[in-house]
Write a protein that holds these residues in place. Structure first.
Motif, PDB file in Angstrom:
ATOM      1  N   LEU A  98      18.993  20.004 -45.351  1.00  0.00           N
ATOM      2  CA  LEU A  98      18.354  19.535 -46.443  1.00  0.00           C
ATOM      3  C   LEU A  98      18.033  20.113 -47.386  1.00  0.00           C
ATOM      4  N   GLU A  99      19.518  21.278 -47.195  1.00  0.00           N
ATOM      5  CA  GLU A  99      19.861  22.074 -47.633  1.00  0.00           C
ATOM      6  C   GLU A  99      19.788  21.608 -49.725  1.00  0.00           C
ATOM      7  N   LYS A 100      20.624  20.655 -49.438  1.00  0.00           N
ATOM      8  CA  LYS A 100      21.254  20.489 -50.769  1.00  0.00           C
ATOM      9  C   LYS A 100      20.449  19.013 -50.829  1.00  0.00           C
ATOM     10  N   PHE A 101      19.904  19.214 -50.885  1.00  0.00           N
ATOM     11  CA  PHE A 101      18.529  17.378 -51.094  1.00  0.00           C
ATOM     12  C   PHE A 101      17.614  17.639 -52.424  1.00  0.00           C
ATOM     13  N   VAL A 102      18.214  16.670 -53.505  1.00  0.00           N
ATOM     14  CA  VAL A 102      16.781  16.508 -54.561  1.00  0.00           C
ATOM     15  C   VAL A 102      16.007  15.162 -54.716  1.00  0.00           C
ATOM     16  N   PRO A 103      15.056  14.978 -54.373  1.00  0.00           N
ATOM     17  CA  PRO A 103      14.799  13.563 -54.256  1.00  0.00           C
ATOM     18  C   PRO A 103      15.166  13.414 -56.040  1.00  0.00           C
ATOM     19  N   PRO A 104      14.880  12.093 -56.049  1.00  0.00           N
ATOM     20  CA  PRO A 104      14.719  10.834 -57.408  1.00  0.00           C
ATOM     21  C   PRO A 104      13.601  10.134 -57.285  1.00  0.00           C
ATOM     22  N   TYR A 105      12.687  10.693 -56.297  1.00  0.00           N
ATOM     23  CA  TYR A 105      11.071  10.551 -56.481  1.00  0.00           C
ATOM     24  C   TYR A 105      10.375  11.550 -56.092  1.00  0.00           C
ATOM     25  N   ASP A 106       8.584  11.673 -56.439  1.00  0.00           N
ATOM     26  CA  ASP A 106       8.013  12.575 -56.912  1.00  0.00           C
ATOM     27  C   ASP A 106       6.446  11.542 -55.396  1.00  0.00           C
ATOM     28  N   ALA A 107       6.608  12.904 -54.983  1.00  0.00           N
ATOM     29  CA  ALA A 107       5.111  11.999 -53.417  1.00  0.00           C
ATOM     30  C   ALA A 107       4.574  11.741 -53.940  1.00  0.00           C
ATOM     31  N   HIS A 108       3.464  10.992 -53.510  1.00  0.00           N
ATOM     32  CA  HIS A 108       2.394  10.631 -54.200  1.00  0.00           C
ATOM     33  C   HIS A 108       1.413  12.391 -54.112  1.00  0.00           C
ATOM     34  N   ALA A 109       1.374  12.792 -53.507  1.00  0.00           N
ATOM     35  CA  ALA A 109       0.735  14.078 -53.896  1.00  0.00           C
ATOM     36  C   ALA A 109       1.011  15.142 -55.153  1.00  0.00           C
ATOM     37  N   ILE A 110       1.822  15.309 -55.204  1.00  0.00           N
ATOM     38  CA  ILE A 110       2.722  15.602 -56.423  1.00  0.00           C
ATOM     39  C   ILE A 110       2.978  14.835 -57.902  1.00  0.00           C
ATOM     40  N   THR A 111       2.593  13.104 -57.945  1.00  0.00           N
ATOM     41  CA  THR A 111       2.006  12.341 -58.690  1.00  0.00           C
ATOM     42  C   THR A 111       0.236  13.165 -58.898  1.00  0.00           C
ATOM     43  N   ARG A 112      -0.598  13.129 -58.193  1.00  0.00           N
ATOM     44  CA  ARG A 112      -1.517  13.429 -57.715  1.00  0.00           C
ATOM     45  C   ARG A 112      -1.710  14.376 -58.999  1.00  0.00           C
ATOM     46  N   LEU A 113      -1.094  15.691 -58.748  1.00  0.00           N
ATOM     47  CA  LEU A 113      -1.406  17.324 -59.140  1.00  0.00           C
ATOM     48  C   LEU A 113      -0.790  16.988 -60.469  1.00  0.00           C
ATOM     49  N   ALA A 225     -10.198  24.099 -51.919  1.00  0.00           N
ATOM     50  CA  ALA A 225     -10.896  23.193 -51.052  1.00  0.00           C
ATOM     51  C   ALA A 225     -10.773  21.579 -51.651  1.00  0.00           C
ATOM     52  N   ALA A 226     -12.175  21.885 -52.359  1.00  0.00           N
ATOM     53  CA  ALA A 226     -12.838  21.028 -52.654  1.00  0.00           C
ATOM     54  C   ALA A 226     -11.715  20.217 -53.610  1.00  0.00           C
ATOM     55  N   LEU A 227     -11.601  20.837 -54.140  1.00  0.00           N
ATOM     56  CA  LEU A 227     -11.257  20.545 -56.094  1.00  0.00           C
ATOM     57  C   LEU A 227      -9.711  20.299 -55.865  1.00  0.00           C
ATOM     58  N   LEU A 228      -9.081  20.526 -54.414  1.00  0.00           N
ATOM     59  CA  LEU A 228      -7.596  20.073 -54.925  1.00  0.00           C
ATOM     60  C   LEU A 228      -7.824  18.738 -53.922  1.00  0.00           C
ATOM     61  N   LEU A 229      -8.873  18.977 -52.539  1.00  0.00           N
ATOM     62  CA  LEU A 229      -8.691  17.364 -52.236  1.00  0.00           C
ATOM     63  C   LEU A 229      -9.036  16.425 -53.347  1.00  0.00           C
ATOM     64  N   GLU A 230     -10.099  16.856 -54.021  1.00  0.00           N
ATOM     65  CA  GLU A 230     -10.550  16.078 -55.086  1.00  0.00           C
ATOM     66  C   GLU A 230      -9.107  15.456 -56.053  1.00  0.00           C
ATOM     67  N   ALA A 231      -7.669  16.205 -55.982  1.00  0.00           N
ATOM     68  CA  ALA A 231      -7.194  15.619 -56.641  1.00  0.00           C
ATOM     69  C   ALA A 231      -6.212  14.878 -56.129  1.00  0.00           C
ATOM     70  N   ILE A 232      -6.111  14.500 -54.778  1.00  0.00           N
ATOM     71  CA  ILE A 232      -5.127  14.104 -54.391  1.00  0.00           C
ATOM     72  C   ILE A 232      -5.626  13.099 -53.307  1.00  0.00           C
ATOM     73  N   ALA A 233      -6.889  12.987 -52.905  1.00  0.00           N
ATOM     74  CA  ALA A 233      -7.527  11.742 -52.079  1.00  0.00           C
ATOM     75  C   ALA A 233      -7.620  10.661 -52.531  1.00  0.00           C
ATOM     76  N   GLY A 234      -7.165   9.143 -51.551  1.00  0.00           N
ATOM     77  CA  GLY A 234      -7.212   7.932 -52.460  1.00  0.00           C
ATOM     78  C   GLY A 234      -6.492   7.279 -51.903  1.00  0.00           C
ATOM     79  N   HIS A 235      -6.769   5.759 -51.600  1.00  0.00           N
ATOM     80  CA  HIS A 235      -6.221   4.631 -51.267  1.00  0.00           C
ATOM     81  C   HIS A 235      -4.187   4.995 -52.346  1.00  0.00           C
ATOM     82  N   ASP A 236      -3.481   4.667 -51.833  1.00  0.00           N
ATOM     83  CA  ASP A 236      -2.233   4.231 -52.509  1.00  0.00           C
ATOM     84  C   ASP A 236      -1.389   3.371 -51.390  1.00  0.00           C
ATOM     85  N   PRO A 237      -1.310   2.687 -52.109  1.00  0.00           N
ATOM     86  CA  PRO A 237      -0.492   1.268 -51.419  1.00  0.00           C
ATOM     87  C   PRO A 237       0.540   1.234 -50.888  1.00  0.00           C
TER      88      PRO A 237
END
Length: 492
Positions: A98-113, A225-237
């Protein structure tokens, strides 16, 4: 100023940012400079885009200056394990394929960040496809432990743990399939939390073993850890395994002590193979909890003896399926020596693209699922997995959390176990069960060896009791100074 911005506690850094005593650009610059000065020794990062990070920070400063409401992590640098898809950034999973792979979308956790106004400071090194316990399996070279650069930092979230320990970032995201957050957190002297399976969406996470993988935080302390978990946790359909259960305001509750805390002592975890210094530190932690009013109760996890073998059947079976897509046609590297037919092209591309450990695990998984063997191995492993979960269910009827060692030894020397895969696999002997059972676990610093290497204490809780886990961890952390220890390299 730059040095203090990388070494002060996260809570103080947040206060300074919120009061506009320092800017997000100053904070980002300080951590980027720390990376520049020290990462040639550690190799925690595989990609750092300084200009992008400073643009993000400047936008957050402008948002603050204009009086707009800012997010939970506004101006805080966060490093990201290189298996979370991020638009416009290379996402290699530590692999040549995957050395040259550049994704066209964000992971859910990245969106949350991004929604939390975090500054994405860089992509961290890792064992290839998260397969490893030492940080030595990356196609781009090993990560080193900031406490001793001749030693491993743990894996597979090696770069994320080393980056936080070396104060190159106050927070980082990792993933945990069999201990890949908790084990490197313990070996690097920081806090690492694996949430309950389903607590954090896996959308955009490049999969290793889909029924075991979970994204979670690494931080210098429990607050982080509490702060970052709060930022990324939660339901994603978009993730069918994401649970429709609201996440707590972890950063608001983690300071509340637990009254009448019942701590389970896993008898099976204190057997042959556990380093005496680690056992001593963990038992000192038990005594400290007793002074805080906790009750210690022996619990039995009888099927934990089968955890390693069960894990390496379930995980490798899922990996062989997940990694079949990397064939040089649909995804990933295609060999220039592609042969004369499709099969030869597959063989050449996968042979060049995958490292030795990944090939080993794919072969194990293919064998476990093959005709005539699937019932004997894979199906049997699923049955034992359910029995391991039953052990925890029975234990949690008597106790609130289970506490024990994270690793059997402190960080070992680079190259020490590369020729002995079984010895390497046993590095995760105390962490794997939590993934098989789907329960949350956290590692917090609880001591140092005589050679100044960190030791971690693991706490486990029932499913979706991350709030309890963080509160129990903070009770211990508040009474100790281990989380304030900084590697000499990072303090320079």
């Amino acid at each position: 100023m730059a040095s203090s911005l990388t070494t002060i506690p996260l809570a103080e850094l947040q206060l300074q940012l919120n009061a506009r005593a320092v800017s997000a650009v100053e904070v980002a610059t300080a951590h980027l400079d720390q990376i520049q000065h020290h990462d040639n020794q550690i190799h925690a990062f595989v990609h750092v885009n300084r200009d992008s990070a400073l643009r993000q920070a400047a936008a957050i400063d402008q948002k603050r200056a204009s009086g707009q409401e800012v997010g939970l992590l506004a101006g805080i640098p966060v490093a990201v394990k290189d298996l979370l898809c991020t638009v416009g950034e290379p996402t290699t999973c530590g692999s040549r394929i995957l050395e040259k792979f550049v994704p066209p979308y964000d992971a859910h956790a990245i969106t949350r960040l991004r929604q939390a106004d975090a500054v994405l400071i860089g992509r961290t090194n890792m064992d290839e496809f998260a397969m490893g316990s030492s940080g030595e399996n990356s196609a781009f070279g090993p990560t080193r432990n900031p406490w001793d650069t001749e030693r491993i930092p743990g894996g597979s979230s090696s770069g994320s743990a080393a980056a936080v320990a070396a104060r190159m970032a106050p927070l980082a995201l990792g993933s945990d399939t069999g201990g890949s957050i908790r084990q490197p957190a313990a070996l690097c002297g920081i806090v690492g939390l694996k949430p309950t399976y389903g607590r954090v969406s896996r959308y955009g996470l490049i999969a290793y073993a889909s029924s075991l993988d979970q994204i979670g935080p690494l931080a210098t302390d429990v607050h982080g850890a509490a702060l970052l978990l709060e930022a990324i946790a939660g339901h994603d359909p978009r993730d069918s395994t994401s649970v429709q259960q609201p996440a707590s305001r972890y950063s608001q509750t983690f300071e509340q002590p637990l009254r009448g805390l019942r701590i389970g002592v896993p008898v099976e975890h204190f057997a042959e193979g556990l380093d005496p210094e680690i056992e001593r530190s963990v038992r000192h932690a038990y005594e400290l909890y007793k002074t805080l009013g906790a009750e210690l109760i022996d619990v039995h996890l009888p099927h934990s003896r089968y955890a390693v073998s069960t894990y390496y059947l379930v995980a490798t079976s899922e990996a062989s399926s997940n990694l079949s897509r990397y064939d040089g046609v649909h995804y990933g590297h295609r060999s220039s020596n592609a042969g004369h037919n499709l099969v030869e092209m597959y063989e050449a591309s996968r042979g060049e693209g995958f490292g030795a450990e990944v090939k080993r695990r794919i072969m194990l998984g293919v064998f476990s699922l093959s005709a005539g063997y699937a019932d004997k191995f894979y199906t049997k492993a699923l049955q034992v997995r359910r029995m391991i979960r039953g052990d925890f269910d029975a234990a949690f009827e008597k106790v609130d959390v289970i506490a024990g060692p994270v690793t059997p030894t402190a960080a070992f020397k680079l190259g020490e176990k590369t020729s002995d895969p079984l010895a390497m696999y046993l590095s995760d002997i105390y962490t794997i069960s939590a993934n098989l059972a789907g329960i949350p676990g956290i590692s917090v610093p609880c001591g140092m060896t005589s050679t100044k290497l960190p030791i971690g204490l693991q706490l486990l809780a029932p499913p979706f009791e991350e709030d309890r886990l963080l509160r129990a961890a903070r009770m211990f952390e508040r009474e100790t100074q281990w989380h304030r220890e900084i590697p000499q390299l990072a303090a320079r």
